[in-house]
Motif scaffolding. Structure first.
Motif, PDB file in Angstrom:
ATOM      1  N   ALA A 107       0.874  -1.175   0.000  1.00  0.00           N
ATOM      2  CA  ALA A 107       0.000   0.000   0.000  1.00  0.00           C
ATOM      3  C   ALA A 107       0.907   1.221   0.000  1.00  0.00           C
ATOM      4  O   ALA A 107       1.880   1.272   0.765  1.00  0.00           O
ATOM      5  N   GLY A 134      -5.795   8.896  -0.248  1.00  0.00           N
ATOM      6  CA  GLY A 134      -5.056   8.678  -1.479  1.00  0.00           C
ATOM      7  C   GLY A 134      -4.100   7.510  -1.433  1.00  0.00           C
ATOM      8  O   GLY A 134      -3.185   7.417  -2.266  1.00  0.00           O
ATOM      9  N   ILE A 187      -6.824  -2.575  -1.670  1.00  0.00           N
ATOM     10  CA  ILE A 187      -6.855  -1.272  -1.014  1.00  0.00           C
ATOM     11  C   ILE A 187      -8.175  -0.594  -1.349  1.00  0.00           C
ATOM     12  O   ILE A 187      -8.444  -0.261  -2.505  1.00  0.00           O
ATOM     13  N   ALA A 226     -11.028   2.230  -1.656  1.00  0.00           N
ATOM     14  CA  ALA A 226     -10.989   3.659  -1.970  1.00  0.00           C
ATOM     15  C   ALA A 226     -10.976   4.461  -0.675  1.00  0.00           C
ATOM     16  O   ALA A 226     -11.717   4.154   0.267  1.00  0.00           O
ATOM     17  N   THR A 280      -2.913   3.948  -2.326  1.00  0.00           N
ATOM     18  CA  THR A 280      -3.180   3.090  -3.475  1.00  0.00           C
ATOM     19  C   THR A 280      -2.344   1.815  -3.389  1.00  0.00           C
ATOM     20  O   THR A 280      -1.415   1.718  -2.582  1.00  0.00           O
ATOM     21  N   ALA A 281      -2.680   0.865  -4.227  1.00  0.00           N
ATOM     22  CA  ALA A 281      -1.921  -0.387  -4.296  1.00  0.00           C
ATOM     23  C   ALA A 281      -0.715  -0.197  -5.221  1.00  0.00           C
ATOM     24  O   ALA A 281      -0.787   0.506  -6.229  1.00  0.00           O
TER      25      ALA A 281
END
Length: 292
Positions: A152, A220, A214, A216, A222-223
């Motif tokens: 992540a 912010g 991950i 939403a 993200t994967a």
């Protein structure tokens, strides 16, 4: 002074720094520290200041304030009174005055919304001394296969002095997501060089290893993926906030002499032993330089 005598002298002074890190909540008087160095107390304070550019008393104060500030900003399991006692103050009011004089904010205000630029400026003498201790040789570098690792990612963009704001948000997200550092390995990717990158263009990626999807989120996160492959690895023992010197060693000294070629992926690190859970001189960070 002969080379052997100089090395012995420097080792005695480094022993003092390690003792301070290990015993921050104990008596660190001039008598104690001069004894650790095996120097006369009548000369030790001048020797310490001449060697490190800051007095022993000031160094101890800054080391205590740094640990206290980390606990205020990143740890929620201790109140201000407990932190004050750990910093060597018998009363919270005395600690609050000293903290405000050093950092520019009251402890409660720092815990709520740290002024990281003032904090960095206040602790610069401490960081300078710790960075000066870092020396490396080719024997410190190993080459090994790094396994592809899903992560992540939360990206910090902008002034490096404000990166701790992003760190705080990422720590909070990790706790909420059940990905604390005791569960998920912690990495940092360094896509750019802070020495040559304008502050507004600076970027740094904070990562936690995870195979989970991950969801939403407003933050912010993200994967992403740390790609597998060969890496030159330099283990950094001690302060891991400023990795400029070990990074320079890998790129400027080790890489040209090794005959290896860098891969098309940035330098990254894995943070293994964490401050302030461990004394700063015992924290562990593995610095990875991807190679072909």
């Amino acid at each position: 002074m002969t080379k052997m005598a100089l090395e012995n002298y420097q080792a005695r002074m480094r022993r003092v720094l390690d003792h301070i890190d290990r015993h921050l909540d104990e008596n660190l008087s001039l008598d104690i520290l001069s004894g650790v160095a095996a120097f006369s107390k009548h000369h030790f304070h001048r020797q310490f200041a001449a060697t490190f550019g800051v007095s022993a008393h000031r160094y101890v104060q800054l080391a205590r304030m740094k640990r206290a500030s980390y606990r205020l900003a990143f740890r929620h399991d201790a109140n201000v009174t407990e932190i004050a006692l750990d910093a060597g103050y018998e009363a919270p009011d005395a600690f609050a005055r000293a903290f405000r004089e050093c950092v520019g904010q009251a402890p409660s205000a720092f815990r709520k919304s740290p002024d990281w630029e003032s904090w960095l400026a206040a602790l610069e003498p401490l960081d300078r001394v710790r960075s000066a201790k870092m020396t490396y040789s080719s024997n410190d570098v190993t080459v090994r296969e790094f396994p592809a690792t899903p992560v992540a990612i939360l990206t910090h963009r902008g002034d490096p002095a404000r990166v701790y704001e992003t760190v705080r948000r990422f720590i909070d997200w990790r706790r909420a997501a059940g990905l604390g550092r005791e569960i998920a390995a912690t990495f940092t990717i360094f896509p750019c060089d802070p020495r040559t990158t304008p502050p507004e263009e600076f970027r740094l990626d904070l990562c936690a290893a995870t195979n989970r999807p991950i969801e939403a989120n407003a933050l912010g996160v993200t994967a992403g993926l740390l790609p597998g492959g060969r890496c030159a690895v330099l283990r950094v023992i001690g302060s891991s906030e400023n990795l400029e010197q070990p990074a320079l060693f890998l790129y400027r000294d080790w890489l040209p002499a090794s005959g290896e070629e860098p891969r098309d992926f940035p330098l990254f690190c894995q943070r293994i032993g964490f401050y302030p859970d461990a004394p700063e001189h015992e924290t562990i960070t593995d610095l990875f330089l991807p190679i072909i």
